[in-house]
Design a protein around this motif. Structure first.
Motif, PDB file in Angstrom:
ATOM      1  N   TYR B 155       0.605  -1.144   0.051  1.00 63.84           N
ATOM      2  CA  TYR B 155      -0.064  -0.150   0.142  1.00 63.84           C
ATOM      3  C   TYR B 155       0.849   1.243   0.105  1.00 63.84           C
ATOM      4  CZ  TYR B 155      -3.524  -3.464   0.600  1.00 63.84           C
ATOM      5  OH  TYR B 155      -4.567  -4.189   0.572  1.00 63.84           O
ATOM      6  N   HIS B 156       0.237   2.284  -0.526  1.00 60.93           N
ATOM      7  CA  HIS B 156       0.847   3.514  -0.438  1.00 60.93           C
ATOM      8  C   HIS B 156       1.038   3.801   1.096  1.00 60.93           C
ATOM      9  CE1 HIS B 156      -0.603   4.454  -4.535  1.00 60.93           C
ATOM     10  NE2 HIS B 156      -0.163   5.610  -4.697  1.00 60.93           N
ATOM     11  N   TYR B 157       2.212   4.484   1.522  1.00 57.91           N
ATOM     12  CA  TYR B 157       2.400   5.147   2.664  1.00 57.91           C
ATOM     13  C   TYR B 157       1.639   6.225   2.986  1.00 57.91           C
ATOM     14  CZ  TYR B 157       6.699   2.080   2.767  1.00 57.91           C
ATOM     15  OH  TYR B 157       7.512   1.234   2.611  1.00 57.91           O
ATOM     16  N   MET B 158       1.786   6.980   1.815  1.00 64.08           N
ATOM     17  CA  MET B 158       0.908   8.501   1.653  1.00 64.08           C
ATOM     18  C   MET B 158       0.652   8.760   0.269  1.00 64.08           C
ATOM     19  SD  MET B 158       2.042  12.123   3.347  1.00 64.08           S
ATOM     20  CE  MET B 158       3.423  12.391   2.115  1.00 64.08           C
ATOM     21  N   LYS B 159      -0.547   9.526   0.286  1.00 61.31           N
ATOM     22  CA  LYS B 159      -0.718  10.081  -0.845  1.00 61.31           C
ATOM     23  C   LYS B 159      -0.869  11.723  -0.353  1.00 61.31           C
ATOM     24  CE  LYS B 159      -3.452   6.702  -3.348  1.00 61.31           C
ATOM     25  NZ  LYS B 159      -5.132   6.187  -3.711  1.00 61.31           N
ATOM     26  N   LEU B 160      -0.183  12.561  -0.904  1.00 62.15           N
ATOM     27  CA  LEU B 160      -0.190  13.866  -0.664  1.00 62.15           C
ATOM     28  C   LEU B 160      -0.299  14.632  -1.838  1.00 62.15           C
ATOM     29  CD1 LEU B 160       2.244  16.026   1.529  1.00 62.15           C
ATOM     30  CD2 LEU B 160       0.426  17.202  -0.207  1.00 62.15           C
ATOM     31  N   LEU B 178       4.356   8.380  -1.253  1.00 62.22           N
ATOM     32  CA  LEU B 178       5.446   7.636  -0.786  1.00 62.22           C
ATOM     33  C   LEU B 178       4.898   6.156  -0.585  1.00 62.22           C
ATOM     34  CD1 LEU B 178       6.614  10.053   2.106  1.00 62.22           C
ATOM     35  CD2 LEU B 178       7.634   9.838  -0.470  1.00 62.22           C
ATOM     36  N   GLY B 179       5.853   5.259  -0.777  1.00 61.26           N
ATOM     37  CA  GLY B 179       5.651   3.828  -0.528  1.00 61.26           C
ATOM     38  C   GLY B 179       6.952   3.177  -0.823  1.00 61.26           C
ATOM     39  N   ILE B 180       6.942   1.774  -1.333  1.00 67.08           N
ATOM     40  CA  ILE B 180       8.113   1.155  -1.404  1.00 67.08           C
ATOM     41  C   ILE B 180       8.818   1.699  -3.002  1.00 67.08           C
ATOM     42  CG2 ILE B 180       8.969  -1.369  -2.181  1.00 67.08           C
ATOM     43  CD1 ILE B 180       6.651  -2.344  -0.463  1.00 67.08           C
ATOM     44  N   GLY B 181       9.994   1.784  -2.501  1.00 66.97           N
ATOM     45  CA  GLY B 181      10.747   2.127  -3.885  1.00 66.97           C
ATOM     46  C   GLY B 181      11.464   1.348  -4.844  1.00 66.97           C
ATOM     47  N   GLN B 182      11.896   1.720  -5.800  1.00 73.63           N
ATOM     48  CA  GLN B 182      12.358   0.472  -6.900  1.00 73.63           C
ATOM     49  C   GLN B 182      13.911   1.023  -7.206  1.00 73.63           C
ATOM     50  OE1 GLN B 182       9.831   2.521  -8.590  1.00 73.63           O
ATOM     51  NE2 GLN B 182       8.621   1.913  -6.742  1.00 73.63           N
ATOM     52  N   ILE B 183      14.861   0.223  -7.343  1.00 72.08           N
ATOM     53  CA  ILE B 183      16.112   0.362  -7.854  1.00 72.08           C
ATOM     54  C   ILE B 183      16.209  -0.342  -9.279  1.00 72.08           C
ATOM     55  CG2 ILE B 183      18.467   0.205  -7.746  1.00 72.08           C
ATOM     56  CD1 ILE B 183      17.311   1.511  -5.332  1.00 72.08           C
ATOM     57  N   TYR B 184      16.352   0.441 -10.500  1.00 68.91           N
ATOM     58  CA  TYR B 184      16.152  -0.110 -11.594  1.00 68.91           C
ATOM     59  C   TYR B 184      17.526  -0.377 -12.362  1.00 68.91           C
ATOM     60  CZ  TYR B 184      11.355   1.554 -11.444  1.00 68.91           C
ATOM     61  OH  TYR B 184      10.159   1.869 -11.287  1.00 68.91           O
ATOM     62  N   TYR B 185      17.705  -1.280 -13.164  1.00 73.14           N
ATOM     63  CA  TYR B 185      18.876  -1.408 -13.955  1.00 73.14           C
ATOM     64  C   TYR B 185      18.689  -0.428 -15.245  1.00 73.14           C
ATOM     65  CZ  TYR B 185      22.266  -3.826 -16.998  1.00 73.14           C
ATOM     66  OH  TYR B 185      23.125  -4.091 -17.689  1.00 73.14           O
ATOM     67  N   SER B 186      17.708  -0.681 -15.752  1.00 74.95           N
ATOM     68  CA  SER B 186      17.405   0.249 -16.836  1.00 74.95           C
ATOM     69  C   SER B 186      16.125   0.741 -16.760  1.00 74.95           C
ATOM     70  CB  SER B 186      17.714  -0.200 -18.239  1.00 74.95           C
ATOM     71  OG  SER B 186      16.762  -1.217 -18.663  1.00 74.95           O
ATOM     72  N   TYR B 187      15.902   1.976 -16.420  1.00 73.10           N
ATOM     73  CA  TYR B 187      14.641   2.738 -16.229  1.00 73.10           C
ATOM     74  C   TYR B 187      13.844   2.699 -17.413  1.00 73.10           C
ATOM     75  CZ  TYR B 187      11.270   6.040 -14.371  1.00 73.10           C
ATOM     76  OH  TYR B 187      10.136   6.882 -14.099  1.00 73.10           O
ATOM     77  N   PRO B 188      12.626   2.443 -17.451  1.00 69.80           N
ATOM     78  CA  PRO B 188      11.736   2.263 -16.277  1.00 69.80           C
ATOM     79  C   PRO B 188      11.455   0.646 -16.375  1.00 69.80           C
ATOM     80  CG  PRO B 188      10.213   2.614 -18.065  1.00 69.80           C
ATOM     81  CD  PRO B 188      11.492   3.042 -18.685  1.00 69.80           C
TER      82      PRO B 188
END
Lengths: 381, 269
Positions: B155-160, B178-188
């Motif tokens: 779930y989103h931690y927050m929607k502002l 805000l929520g879980i972030g991602q680390i990308y090898y090649s965005y997106p």
């Protein structure tokens, strides 16, 4: 003293016997409760009013009434109109753009007047607690008790001059005279004396059973099948802000209703003249030009699209969200791509998004015999 | 005579039942525990937010407005003066706050709380990785906060949600999510790992007491402006309208979140 107690005891026994006899004479009203089977991932909170619990008998009656053209209160073949005249099962209970009597999917009533807005999908409404209609004018805590729920929608549709243009007294008298119907009302509501309130309740019960939750995407959610790479890529686009960014309003795996049932100005216009937008209900300037987000389930069958039916096809809708979104003071903050005119999908992305959206078509719902027109009406049996 | 005996016995039995019923009432023990509620307010510049109105300026100089704020807090923990940490309501301890839904502004804990002096409380902003599971909430409004599985799930931690005046002098939306972030090898595409962005909010000025048979109410206020200023200057012109797929932007908000909440008032009744 002994004689007195003997008399009292005998009187008490007599009263017990008489009251028992009276009870056995009555035929109790015992409809069969109907339990909704909650599909995987769906909300457990249901919008079923306390004064209209769902029963097998009520739903059976509601289905007859939903499909009976005499619900217009008339019997001449040219004046018949039922809920199903506009709400066609094969079109997910919308009119559909190919409706034989409503060219382009713009319904009109028996008087010839066109409805103010086009239709909304009539599916999964038992999970809608935030308001019915494009502007949500029917909602559970409405100060007007006549404008709160599906039951009220039935009455309004029957009375509206751009729909059935009916008369409740004439309708209930007509159904009272039709063989078989009074018995069905007796079984459903405990009285063979037909009231319009019972007509509303029965039809609303039937509508609450119209549950679509067995599309290819549902099967994917349940682990029963795999989607194609194009469909999966379309789902990623559907659920990412840098993709098509549909999910905040139209749901996804975590909100399988595929709608929030909330209201958004999604950037279609800069000038707002519709007197029946969300603003007309709330008076909140942020609701100018806002309308309900429709469910994406079976959406490919539900054109024309938007409250005014301005788009004929899903391609048109995707084109709009891709390049034609316009800014206004009340545009939803979720339309953050507006500065670019939309989400700017490539041709391949458009195709993938469409592929995913088509996985939300539920053929078993569209052909479910429990939702179809009865072979015979009660007076024909 | 036999019937007379039956009646006397019957009256005696009823009498005993009535008397015993009265007696059990007087034996109800006095409560030995207290209750706790949190109340959430939302302010900008030390005053309640005037929503939907372009009247605020953040530390980066962006003029902005706020439309709505929705967020989860969880793992509310009481820190007793004797050093004990008490986690309230355990698994059920995830609370949704929505500025449009006044009922969500109050959080009454189910747990009965031991009377005594507590040095402070703390909580998790968002939901930790053990609890943050997709389809954990199936009912609205919480279910509308879902964070797509392909972006980490849960779930989103927050929607502002709000709007800001961009350099082209256009009022355009921003979704500070805000929520879980991602680390990308090649965005997106090609996500290599996910980042749990939830964080602990410590409230050092939150000493309070719990008294038996009383409810202590702690009024918290979210100072919205703080999301954008300390230690990181958050500039909407830099980060644009959406950040769910931009860990570089999300981490600025996460790091700024440490002093967003303040204790406004504590009372008991």
């Amino acid at each position: 003293m002994k004689a007195l107690y003997t008399i009292i005891t005998l009187l008490w026994l007599l009263s017990c016997i008489l009251s028992c006899k009276k009870e056995t004479k009555e035929i109790p009203y015992q409809p069969t409760p109907y339990e909704i089977d909650i599909p995987f991932g769906f909300p457990t909170k249901l919008n079923i009013p306390e004064n209209n619990p769902m029963t097998v008998e009520g739903i059976k009656l509601g289905r007859y009434l939903f499909y009976d053209g005499r619900l217009s209160g008339r019997t001449h073949p040219d004046s018949l109109m039922s809920c199903a005249t506009c709400h066609r099962q094969e079109r997910s209970f919308e009119a559909g753009i190919d409706h034989p009597d409503f060219p382009g999917g713009f319904p009109h009533g028996l008087t010839g007047l066109q409805t103010h807005h086009v239709m909304l999908p009539m599916i999964n409404l038992v999970w809608n607690s935030t308001g019915y209609g494009w502007n949500g004018f029917l909602y559970p805590d409405n100060p007007d008790p006549q404008l709160r729920n599906l039951e009220d929608f039935v009455r309004l549709a029957v009375l509206a001059s751009d729909e059935m243009d009916g008369d409740t007294t004439r309708i209930k008298n007509l159904f009272q005279s039709l063989n078989g119907y009074p018995e069905l009302f007796e079984k459903a509501f405990g009285s063979s004396q037909i009231t319009f309130t019972h007509i509303e309740k029965a039809i609303a019960q039937f509508i609450r059973t119209l549950i679509s939750a067995n599309s290819r995407f549902d099967k994917y959610m349940r682990g029963e099948l795999q989607l194609s790479p194009s469909e999966l890529n379309g789902y990623v686009l559907f659920t990412t802000e840098e993709g098509a960014d549909c999910f905040h309003c139209h749901g996804g795996f975590g909100n399988p209703l595929f709608t929030t049932h909330l209201y958004y100005n999604d950037g279609k216009d800069t000038l707002f003249t519709d007197p029946m937008d969300r603003f007309s209900i709330t008076g909140d300037p942020m609701d100018i030009g806002a309308y309900k987000a429709t469910t994406m389930r079976n959406i490919e069958l539900q054109g024309p699209y938007m409250h005014d039916g301005r788009f004929e096809t899903l391609d048109d809708v995707i084109d709009f969200y891709s390049t034609a979104v316009v800014n206004s003071p009340s545009i939803s903050p979720l339309m953050h791509h507006v500065a670019n005119g939309g989400v700017r999908l490539t041709p391949t992305e458009r195709e993938d998004l469409l592929s995913f959206i088509r996985t939300l078509r539920d053929d078993s719902f569209l052909t479910n015999p429990n939702f179809s027109k009865p072979e015979q009406f009660p007076d024909e049996e | 005579m036999f019937l007379l005996k039956i009646n006397i016995t019957l009256f005696t039995l009823i009498g005993i039942l009535v008397v015993s019923g009265c007696t059990s009432k007087t034996e109800t023990p006095e409560p030995t525990t207290g209750k706790l509620t949190l109340h959430f307010d939302h302010e900008i510049e030390q005053a309640p937010i005037v929503f939907d109105t372009m009247r605020y300026t953040n530390a980066a100089g962006n003029k902005y407005l706020v439309n709505e704020i929705q967020y989860f807090i969880s793992d509310v923990t009481l820190h007793h003066t004797d050093g004990r940490k008490i986690l309230l309501d355990a698994w059920e301890d995830i609370h949704y706050v929505d500025t449009d839904l006044p009922d969500t502004h109050n959080y009454l804990f189910k747990d009965e709380i031991e009377p005594g002096d507590y040095a402070r409380l703390s909580f998790t902003f968002g939901i930790n990785e053990v609890k943050n599971q997709t389809l954990m909430f199936v009912n609205p409004p919480e279910s509308f906060m879902f964070w797509p599985d392909n972006l980490g799930g849960g779930y989103h931690y927050m929607k502002l949600n709000g709007k800001w005046l961009n350099p082209s002098n256009q009022v355009v939306p921003f979704d500070f999510h805000l929520g879980i972030g991602q680390i990308y090898y090649s965005y997106p595409d090609s996500i290599t790992s996910f980042v749990q962005n939830y964080f602990t909010v410590e409230l050092p000025q939150s000493a309070f007491s719990i008294t038996a048979n009383q409810t202590t109410n702690i009024e918290l206020v979210m100072q919205v402006k703080n999301w954008f200023q300390s230690p990181n200057l958050y500039d909407h012109n830099t980060w644009g309208g959406d950040i769910m797929q931009n860990q570089e932007a999300m981490i600025l908000g996460v790091q700024n979140g440490w002093d967003v909440f303040k204790v406004k008032n504590i009372n008991a009744k």
